[in-house]
Design a protein around this motif. Structure first.
Motif, short mmCIF file in Angstrom:
data_model
loop_
_atom_site.label_atom_id
_atom_site.label_comp_id
_atom_site.label_asym_id
_atom_site.label_seq_id
_atom_site.Cartn_x
_atom_site.Cartn_y
_atom_site.Cartn_z
N ASP A 31 -5.19 4.95 18.98
CA ASP A 31 -5.09 6.22 18.32
C ASP A 31 -6.47 6.76 17.97
O ASP A 31 -6.37 8.12 17.42
N PHE A 32 -7.70 6.07 18.26
CA PHE A 32 -8.88 6.66 17.78
C PHE A 32 -9.50 7.61 18.68
O PHE A 32 -9.45 7.66 19.85
N HIS A 33 -9.78 8.77 18.07
CA HIS A 33 -10.02 9.85 19.01
C HIS A 33 -11.16 10.97 18.21
O HIS A 33 -11.17 10.74 16.87
N ASP A 34 -11.72 11.75 18.86
CA ASP A 34 -12.64 12.78 17.89
C ASP A 34 -11.72 13.78 17.31
O ASP A 34 -10.56 13.81 17.51
N GLY A 35 -12.29 14.21 16.06
CA GLY A 35 -11.31 15.32 15.43
C GLY A 35 -11.21 14.81 13.82
O GLY A 35 -11.89 13.46 13.53
N PRO A 36 -10.49 15.48 13.23
CA PRO A 36 -10.46 15.28 11.90
C PRO A 36 -9.46 14.14 11.58
O PRO A 36 -8.66 13.77 12.33
N PHE A 37 -9.71 13.46 10.41
CA PHE A 37 -8.59 12.49 9.83
C PHE A 37 -8.35 12.62 8.33
O PHE A 37 -9.20 13.06 7.74
N GLN A 38 -7.61 12.20 7.91
CA GLN A 38 -7.38 12.07 6.57
C GLN A 38 -6.15 10.89 6.05
O GLN A 38 -5.22 10.86 6.72
N LEU A 39 -6.35 10.15 5.08
CA LEU A 39 -5.68 9.08 4.46
C LEU A 39 -5.90 9.30 2.91
O LEU A 39 -6.78 9.36 2.42
N GLU A 40 -4.46 9.24 2.46
CA GLU A 40 -4.58 9.39 0.98
C GLU A 40 -3.64 8.14 0.40
O GLU A 40 -2.46 7.87 0.79
N ILE A 41 -4.36 7.35 -0.49
CA ILE A 41 -3.97 6.29 -0.96
C ILE A 41 -3.43 6.37 -2.62
O ILE A 41 -4.45 6.52 -3.34
N GLU A 42 -2.23 6.09 -2.74
CA GLU A 42 -1.88 6.27 -4.32
C GLU A 42 -2.13 4.75 -4.98
O GLU A 42 -2.32 4.84 -6.13
N SER A 43 -1.72 3.87 -4.42
CA SER A 43 -1.94 2.37 -5.14
C SER A 43 -2.20 1.48 -4.07
O SER A 43 -1.80 1.44 -2.87
N VAL A 44 -2.66 0.27 -4.33
CA VAL A 44 -2.37 -1.16 -3.77
C VAL A 44 -2.06 -2.20 -4.78
O VAL A 44 -2.40 -2.16 -5.86
N ILE A 45 -0.80 -2.83 -4.61
CA ILE A 45 -0.07 -3.55 -5.54
C ILE A 45 -0.04 -4.95 -5.05
O ILE A 45 0.52 -5.11 -3.58
N GLU A 46 -0.44 -6.06 -5.48
CA GLU A 46 -0.24 -7.48 -5.15
C GLU A 46 1.21 -7.57 -5.33
O GLU A 46 1.62 -7.65 -6.50
N GLU A 47 2.21 -8.10 -4.21
CA GLU A 47 3.50 -8.40 -4.94
C GLU A 47 3.62 -9.74 -4.21
O GLU A 47 3.32 -10.46 -3.14
N GLU A 48 4.47 -10.69 -5.23
CA GLU A 48 4.88 -12.08 -4.60
C GLU A 48 5.78 -12.22 -3.54
O GLU A 48 6.86 -11.15 -3.71
N ARG A 49 5.78 -12.91 -2.72
CA ARG A 49 6.61 -12.80 -1.78
C ARG A 49 7.78 -14.05 -1.95
O ARG A 49 7.31 -15.28 -1.88
N LYS A 50 9.01 -13.47 -1.89
CA LYS A 50 9.92 -14.77 -2.13
C LYS A 50 10.14 -15.68 -0.89
O LYS A 50 9.97 -15.49 0.06
N VAL A 89 0.64 -1.23 -0.10
CA VAL A 89 -0.21 0.11 0.04
C VAL A 89 0.90 1.27 0.09
O VAL A 89 1.73 1.39 0.95
N LYS A 90 0.90 2.20 -1.13
CA LYS A 90 1.53 3.33 -1.09
C LYS A 90 0.62 4.40 -0.65
O LYS A 90 -0.51 4.78 -1.33
N ALA A 91 0.96 5.14 0.39
CA ALA A 91 0.02 5.83 1.31
C ALA A 91 0.38 6.84 1.92
O ALA A 91 1.68 6.87 2.32
N LYS A 92 0.01 7.74 2.35
CA LYS A 92 0.44 8.76 3.37
C LYS A 92 -0.78 9.21 4.11
O LYS A 92 -2.10 9.10 3.67
N GLY A 93 -0.80 9.57 5.68
CA GLY A 93 -2.01 10.14 6.49
C GLY A 93 -1.43 11.13 7.59
O GLY A 93 -0.61 11.51 7.33
N ASP A 94 -2.22 10.59 8.54
CA ASP A 94 -1.93 11.42 9.90
C ASP A 94 -1.55 10.68 11.00
O ASP A 94 -1.67 11.15 12.01
N GLY A 95 -0.90 9.50 10.87
CA GLY A 95 -0.32 8.82 12.14
C GLY A 95 -1.28 7.94 12.97
O GLY A 95 -0.90 7.52 13.99
#
Length: 240
Positions: free
Chosen positions: A221-240, A137-143
């Protein structure tokens, strides 16, 4: 004479009790109908407010399905459906081709905000062997602690479990590797032991910010207030 009055009084009391029980049953039935009808209206409304992400958002090892090539549609489901007050909205960052999921958590009577893909008519294209792979998952958020969710049926089918995995996105874009075999099954928020997903049955993916983590423990981490999550991509990868 006293015996007849006593009998009459008992009949009146019985009729009054019966009438009270009847009214209570009718009122209870009305409230249940109102609750179910409210869920139906909410479901139809949220499913009509979807956004479409680019086809590059989801990449699978065997990506042969038209459903992913056309771009997935995401819609939101919040605790409003249970009488909560949390709000969320979805948009697409056209420059990055990313899904933006943001809103406001209200813990007064609530417990989650989420989004997921629309449509469960056919599987997305994972295979049974995908159980050995991972989702990057390629993403950024608010911790805050979010969950990526995997679905094998419509979210409104309460009897069918969904699978989830926790990740904590930082404020800068990073990659998060989530092994598919480690996703935890739950039904109506309750974890289910020894329930392994068959990836070939996956019909939808989603993201959630919830009062509980994937394993059913309180989300610190769950609390009142704003949140933001931005996801650029979800890629399935083979695990060696």
């Amino acid at each position: 004479m006293d015996k007849e009055i006593s009998t009459h009084r008992r009949r009146m009391v019985f009729q009054l009790v019966a009438a009270t029980i009847g009214l209570t049953a009718v009122w209870g039935g009305y409230k249940i109908y109102g609750f179910i009808n409210g869920i139906r209206i909410y479901r139809e409304k949220t499913k009509s407010e979807w956004v479409t992400v680019p086809p590059s958002f989801l990449t699978l090892v065997n990506n042969q399905k038209d459903v992913t090539k056309e771009g997935l549609k995401f819609f939101r489901i919040n605790d409003e459906v249970m009488g909560g007050k949390s709000l969320s909205e979805l948009s697409v960052n056209n420059k990055a081709g990313s899904l933006v999921f943001k809103g406001e958590i209200n813990t007064n009577g609530g417990g989650f905000a989420s989004c997921r893909t629309l449509g469960d008519d056919e599987p997305l294209g994972f295979t049974t062997d995908s159980i050995n792979n991972a989702l990057k998952v390629k993403a950024k958020g608010d911790g805050q602690c979010y969950k990526l969710t995997l679905h094998t049926a419509d979210s409104w089918k309460m009897g069918t479990p969904s699978w989830s995995y926790d990740f904590v996105p930082s404020s800068s874009v990073e990659n998060y590797t989530l092994p598919i075999s480690d996703f935890i099954a739950s039904k109506q928020g309750r974890p289910m032991k020894d329930t392994v997903i068959d990836p070939s049955h996956i019909t939808g993916i989603g993201f959630s910010l919830s009062l509980y983590t994937a394993d059913g423990k309180p989300n610190a981490d769950f609390h009142d207030g704003p949140f933001q999550l931005e996801i650029e991509s979800v890629i399935e990868e083979e695990r060696k």
